[in-house]
Design a protein around this motif. Structure first.
Motif, PDB file in Angstrom:
ATOM      1  N   ALA A   1       4.536   9.386 -15.920  1.00  0.00           N
ATOM      2  CA  ALA A   1       3.337   8.168 -15.872  1.00  0.00           C
ATOM      3  C   ALA A   1       2.167   8.957 -15.431  1.00  0.00           C
ATOM      4  N   GLU A   2       1.241   8.126 -15.529  1.00  0.00           N
ATOM      5  CA  GLU A   2      -0.153   8.568 -14.998  1.00  0.00           C
ATOM      6  C   GLU A   2      -0.876   7.373 -14.359  1.00  0.00           C
ATOM      7  N   ILE A   3      -1.866   7.919 -13.552  1.00  0.00           N
ATOM      8  CA  ILE A   3      -2.116   6.839 -12.767  1.00  0.00           C
ATOM      9  C   ILE A   3      -3.817   7.309 -12.685  1.00  0.00           C
ATOM     10  N   VAL A   4      -4.612   6.077 -13.060  1.00  0.00           N
ATOM     11  CA  VAL A   4      -6.259   6.374 -13.206  1.00  0.00           C
ATOM     12  C   VAL A   4      -6.994   5.175 -12.069  1.00  0.00           C
ATOM     13  N   ALA A   5      -7.826   5.505 -11.322  1.00  0.00           N
ATOM     14  CA  ALA A   5      -8.839   4.723 -10.789  1.00  0.00           C
ATOM     15  C   ALA A   5      -9.697   4.312 -11.596  1.00  0.00           C
ATOM     16  N   GLU A   6     -10.020   2.884 -11.522  1.00  0.00           N
ATOM     17  CA  GLU A   6     -11.095   2.401 -12.365  1.00  0.00           C
ATOM     18  C   GLU A   6     -12.059   1.788 -11.210  1.00  0.00           C
ATOM     19  N   THR A   7     -12.841   2.741 -10.519  1.00  0.00           N
ATOM     20  CA  THR A   7     -13.537   2.306  -9.248  1.00  0.00           C
ATOM     21  C   THR A   7     -14.480   1.040  -9.665  1.00  0.00           C
ATOM     22  N   ASP A   8     -15.109   1.022 -10.915  1.00  0.00           N
ATOM     23  CA  ASP A   8     -16.076   0.134 -10.931  1.00  0.00           C
ATOM     24  C   ASP A   8     -15.484  -1.171 -10.867  1.00  0.00           C
ATOM     25  N   LYS A   9     -14.271  -1.356 -11.638  1.00  0.00           N
ATOM     26  CA  LYS A   9     -13.577  -2.739 -11.698  1.00  0.00           C
ATOM     27  C   LYS A   9     -12.618  -2.761 -10.546  1.00  0.00           C
ATOM     28  N   LYS A  10     -12.706  -1.995  -9.411  1.00  0.00           N
ATOM     29  CA  LYS A  10     -11.903  -2.173  -8.433  1.00  0.00           C
ATOM     30  C   LYS A  10     -10.203  -2.266  -8.710  1.00  0.00           C
ATOM     31  N   GLU A  11     -10.086  -1.414  -9.587  1.00  0.00           N
ATOM     32  CA  GLU A  11      -8.742  -1.386 -10.054  1.00  0.00           C
ATOM     33  C   GLU A  11      -7.950  -0.032 -10.209  1.00  0.00           C
ATOM     34  N   VAL A  12      -6.686  -0.088 -10.069  1.00  0.00           N
ATOM     35  CA  VAL A  12      -6.032   1.233 -10.388  1.00  0.00           C
ATOM     36  C   VAL A  12      -5.013   1.038 -11.411  1.00  0.00           C
ATOM     37  N   ILE A  13      -4.981   1.771 -12.348  1.00  0.00           N
ATOM     38  CA  ILE A  13      -3.875   1.654 -13.482  1.00  0.00           C
ATOM     39  C   ILE A  13      -2.760   2.666 -13.556  1.00  0.00           C
ATOM     40  N   LEU A  14      -1.448   2.133 -13.491  1.00  0.00           N
ATOM     41  CA  LEU A  14      -0.231   2.970 -13.778  1.00  0.00           C
ATOM     42  C   LEU A  14      -0.044   2.821 -15.230  1.00  0.00           C
TER      43      LEU A  14
END
Lengths: 116, 217
Positions: B197-210
């Motif tokens: 799995a990979e995890i990414v922060a979308e700071t502008d959208k205030k989301e984290v995506i797994l």
């Protein structure tokens, strides 16, 4: 004898209060520490029965604040776990613990100890 | 063997312990309510023996409360059983929304004790990947647990599972207090690796995506 009962499980605390009232106690129940503190600011209570694990203000912290307001108040804690750590933390301060589900006979025995 | 160790290793056991402890606490509370209501029925009977009239509606009400609590305790046990069986197979076809729904039910007491509501936007159709159900539960819980510090005024975390070309992804939304350069799951690199799995922060959208692959291979 005025008893304050605080537990976030409403059905538990309200039923326990009703059973104590049937036995002649003046029982008042709350589902959170803040409401209990507000009540204790206005009303003198003899004893508080507090759940140890509650959201926001836990039983041990609530006890500290209630004891500051009313130094003569006595305390009985209710715990679902009965873990040794909680037990020792409480008994060291001279408080009583009861493990859930509560045996009303045991609770009454503790209350009577305080009455004596 | 290495892969299993990564998923079920030390932190995996801690997760199992944490969830089991929380569920046992919930069950204790359910039993305590049943116990009080059974005691109340006995009290009412004793009072009637002393001449107080017995109110049938009152008895019915207490009986309903007991039945409701038994139902509640039964649903806790069903979830506990599903959780226990999630370790049975290292990797299998796993429905992500169903797994997330189970996780939210298992952890509701922990999150609500923090005053936080975690909700799931369940897609209309199943969304399956071939993975470790237990590993996925553990990883998603670690995400929720660390993201609880980042919730906004609404004190909510939204979980949105979606299909992607490579597999699936889970968006953790409404993380309004997320720092601009967040460190995410620093201590769970092994688990992320074990699930590919990979995890990414979308700071502008205030989301984290797994992001999860279609299958572990």
């Amino acid at each position: 004898m005025k008893i304050l009962l605080v537990d976030d499980e409403q059905e538990l605390v309200s039923t326990l209060a009703e059973r104590l009232e049937m036995r002649g106690f003046d029982a008042h129940w709350f589902t959170n520490g803040n409401a209990a503190l507000q009540y204790a600011q206005k009303e003198k209570c003899d004893l508080a029965v507090l759940d140890v694990k509650m959201p926001k203000i836990g039983g041990l912290e609530l006890q500290r604040q209630l004891a500051e307001m009313q130094p003569r108040m006595k305390f009985i804690f209710l715990t679902g776990h009965g873990s040794e750590e909680d037990y020792l933390a409480g008994t060291r301060k001279g408080h009583s613990y009861l493990i859930k589900p509560v045996d009303i006979g045991q609770l009454l025995a503790k209350i009577n100890e305080f009455l004596r | 063997m290495k892969k299993e160790h990564d998923i079920f290793g030390n932190t995996g056991l801690q997760f199992f312990g944490k969830i089991s402890a929380s569920l046992s606490h919930e069950l204790k509370n359910a039993l305590a309510v049943i116990n009080e209501n059974a005691g109340l029925l006995t009290d009412l009977v004793h009072m009637s023996e002393k001449g107080h009239p017995l109110d049938p509606a009152r008895i019915k009400g207490v009986g309903s409360k007991v039945m409701e609590k038994v139902k509640h305790a039964d649903s806790i046990l069903k979830n506990m059983n599903a959780f226990a069986h999630s370790v049975d197979i290292p990797a299998a076809k796993t429905d992500i929304p169903e797994t997330l729904a189970l996780l939210l039910a298992l952890t509701r007491r922990i999150t609500s004790n923090r005053g936080i509501r975690v909700y799931l936007d369940k897609p209309a159709s199943p969304l399956c990947v071939h993975t470790s159900a237990y590993g996925l539960l553990h990883l998603c819980w670690d995400c929720i647990e660390s993201f609880m510090d980042w919730v906004g005024e609404e004190k909510e975390i939204g979980l949105i599972p979606e299909k992607t070309e490579q597999g699936s992804r889970i968006r953790f939304c409404k993380l309004d207090q997320m720092p601009s350069d967040p460190e995410i799951l620093r201590e769970q690199k092994e688990l992320l690796g074990a699930l590919h799995a990979e995890i990414v922060a979308e700071t502008d959208k205030k989301e984290v995506i797994l992001m999860l692959p279609l299958r572990l291979s």
